[in-house]
Design an enzyme around this catalytic site. Sequence first.
Site, PDB file in Angstrom:
ATOM      1  N   GLU A  14       0.874  -1.181   0.000  1.00  0.00           N
ATOM      2  CA  GLU A  14       0.000   0.000   0.000  1.00  0.00           C
ATOM      3  C   GLU A  14       0.913   1.234   0.000  1.00  0.00           C
ATOM      4  O   GLU A  14       1.969   1.221   0.648  1.00  0.00           O
ATOM      5  CB  GLU A  14      -0.830  -0.030   1.303  1.00  0.00           C
ATOM      6  CG  GLU A  14      -1.720   1.165   1.531  1.00  0.00           C
ATOM      7  CD  GLU A  14      -2.309   1.172   2.957  1.00  0.00           C
ATOM      8  OE1 GLU A  14      -1.554   0.903   3.932  1.00  0.00           O
ATOM      9  OE2 GLU A  14      -3.515   1.427   3.102  1.00  0.00           O
ATOM     10  N   ASN A  16      -7.211   5.936  -1.535  1.00  0.00           N
ATOM     11  CA  ASN A  16      -6.090   5.029  -1.281  1.00  0.00           C
ATOM     12  C   ASN A  16      -6.285   3.874  -2.269  1.00  0.00           C
ATOM     13  O   ASN A  16      -7.198   3.065  -2.114  1.00  0.00           O
ATOM     14  CB  ASN A  16      -6.158   4.554   0.181  1.00  0.00           C
ATOM     15  CG  ASN A  16      -4.931   3.800   0.602  1.00  0.00           C
ATOM     16  OD1 ASN A  16      -4.176   3.305  -0.233  1.00  0.00           O
ATOM     17  ND2 ASN A  16      -4.727   3.690   1.909  1.00  0.00           N
ATOM     18  N   LYS A  74      -9.463   1.523  -1.715  1.00  0.00           N
ATOM     19  CA  LYS A  74      -9.606   0.936  -0.369  1.00  0.00           C
ATOM     20  C   LYS A  74     -10.964   1.262   0.262  1.00  0.00           C
ATOM     21  O   LYS A  74     -11.369   2.428   0.334  1.00  0.00           O
ATOM     22  CB  LYS A  74      -8.470   1.468   0.514  1.00  0.00           C
ATOM     23  CG  LYS A  74      -8.421   0.906   1.926  1.00  0.00           C
ATOM     24  CD  LYS A  74      -7.145   1.407   2.605  1.00  0.00           C
ATOM     25  CE  LYS A  74      -6.994   0.946   4.034  1.00  0.00           C
ATOM     26  NZ  LYS A  74      -5.716   1.409   4.628  1.00  0.00           N
ATOM     27  N   GLU A 101      -5.814   8.393   8.394  1.00  0.00           N
ATOM     28  CA  GLU A 101      -6.218   8.036   7.026  1.00  0.00           C
ATOM     29  C   GLU A 101      -7.557   8.656   6.636  1.00  0.00           C
ATOM     30  O   GLU A 101      -7.778   8.987   5.480  1.00  0.00           O
ATOM     31  CB  GLU A 101      -6.309   6.514   6.897  1.00  0.00           C
ATOM     32  CG  GLU A 101      -5.038   5.904   6.338  1.00  0.00           C
ATOM     33  CD  GLU A 101      -5.250   4.468   5.922  1.00  0.00           C
ATOM     34  OE1 GLU A 101      -4.765   3.599   6.651  1.00  0.00           O
ATOM     35  OE2 GLU A 101      -5.890   4.228   4.879  1.00  0.00           O
ATOM     36  N   CYS A 131      -4.479  -3.103   3.035  1.00  0.00           N
ATOM     37  CA  CYS A 131      -4.188  -3.008   4.463  1.00  0.00           C
ATOM     38  C   CYS A 131      -5.352  -3.348   5.385  1.00  0.00           C
ATOM     39  O   CYS A 131      -5.661  -4.503   5.591  1.00  0.00           O
ATOM     40  CB  CYS A 131      -3.613  -1.639   4.800  1.00  0.00           C
ATOM     41  SG  CYS A 131      -2.752  -1.738   6.382  1.00  0.00           S
ATOM     42  N   ASN A 191       0.478  -1.289   5.148  1.00  0.00           N
ATOM     43  CA  ASN A 191       1.376  -0.448   5.944  1.00  0.00           C
ATOM     44  C   ASN A 191       0.887  -0.561   7.377  1.00  0.00           C
ATOM     45  O   ASN A 191      -0.081   0.091   7.754  1.00  0.00           O
ATOM     46  CB  ASN A 191       1.200   1.023   5.558  1.00  0.00           C
ATOM     47  CG  ASN A 191       2.121   1.482   4.469  1.00  0.00           C
ATOM     48  OD1 ASN A 191       3.282   1.766   4.702  1.00  0.00           O
ATOM     49  ND2 ASN A 191       1.589   1.570   3.260  1.00  0.00           N
TER      50      ASN A 191
HETATM   51  N1  CDV Z   1      -2.776   1.281   6.652  1.00  0.00           N
HETATM   52  C1  CDV Z   1      -3.665   0.673   7.450  1.00  0.00           C
HETATM   53  O1  CDV Z   1      -4.807   0.438   7.052  1.00  0.00           O
HETATM   54  N2  CDV Z   1      -3.262   0.351   8.710  1.00  0.00           N
HETATM   55  C2  CDV Z   1      -4.154  -0.288   9.660  1.00  0.00           C
HETATM   56  C3  CDV Z   1      -4.024   0.156  11.079  1.00  0.00           C
HETATM   57  C4  CDV Z   1      -2.743   0.050  11.684  1.00  0.00           C
HETATM   58  C5  CDV Z   1      -4.727   1.367  11.417  1.00  0.00           C
HETATM   59  C6  CDV Z   1      -4.033  -1.791   9.667  1.00  0.00           C
HETATM   60  O2  CDV Z   1      -5.084  -2.417   9.796  1.00  0.00           O
HETATM   61  O3  CDV Z   1      -2.948  -2.333   9.603  1.00  0.00           O
END
Ligand code: CDV
Length: 320
Positions: free
Chosen positions: A59, A122, A139, A157, A183, A208
């Site tokens: 990501e 995203n 996303k 985010e 993610c 990430n």
């Molecule tokens: N980039 C993400 O979506 N991170 C989320 C958390 C850490 C808020 C995750 O689910 O990994």
Amino acid sequence: MTSQQVHQRKNSMTRYLTLAVCQTGPVQRTASRVETVGRLVHLLERAAAAGAELAVFPEMALTTFFPRWDLDDDSEIEAFYEQAMPGPTTRPLFDAARRLSIGFALGYSEISFEEGRKRRFNTMDLVGPDGGLVGRYRKMHIPGGETPRNGTTTHLERRYFEPGNLGFPVFPFGSVRVGLALCNDRRWPETYRMLCLNGAQVVLLGYNTPAALKEAPSLDHLRMFHNHLPMQAGAYQNTIWIAAAAKAGVEDGQAMLGGSCIIAPTGEIAALAISVDDEVVVHRADLDLITTCQRVNFDFAQYRRPAEYRLIAEQAGPVF
Ligand code: CDV
């Protein structure tokens, strides 16, 4: 028939797709796009040299994970986004795909102009071995908040991205059906089930994830378990292959989790990154394992009870 001929015959009847996960180490804020794209091209070359046909990057692979910061200045924020894909600095990655005849999925921050306004998503694009766009995913599950919560990890985010508006699409990649996820999507069973019901056989995922969260330090030792657990369950319960690429290492002062992997429809981790740096993990995915797993437990058409699951689509959380 010799045993070698039997082996060759079996191989020709079994369908394989060689997958590569291109984990990256940190992408510091000071890194230029040219420098970062150069790293990604190098990873793609390593993936192709290992025989991979399809690779996945993390990501927001082109920049640092900026939602960790409380930023207000629009020009500062928009420097992390792409207004065109490919653009002048990302073009070399698409050229490399064509030169190496390998597909890839790339996570990045997207600015688009739709419905008469500027929008920020995203995003992950799936690119074919001819260097052409196959499909786009935005996303769905955007975590964190719009403003920092006192004393806890900043994860903004929801300030920087609106939720995806393209559904859970599945795209043809040769004869294989491929879905994308980003993610936090991986923590929600709905992501995999939607992709599965849309026909996905392979899901490419970029993430990430900070290695620690101030919200609950007592759960820090479970961060990797909670990374792999939902993906392994998602692969098993939906009889799909999952290839998941992490950002890893200490990025602008924050340790990122890593743990990139390729997961079989059996729920097993078939291949796992061992570093917190740039690394390519490859596995020759046996697509026939999908039907084997379906046969054992998951004949959806016969056993699922969609009429009994209406609450899942109608209600976000429990009602007491
Ligand atoms: N980039 C993400 O979506 N991170 C989320 C958390 C850490 C808020 C995750 O689910 O990994």
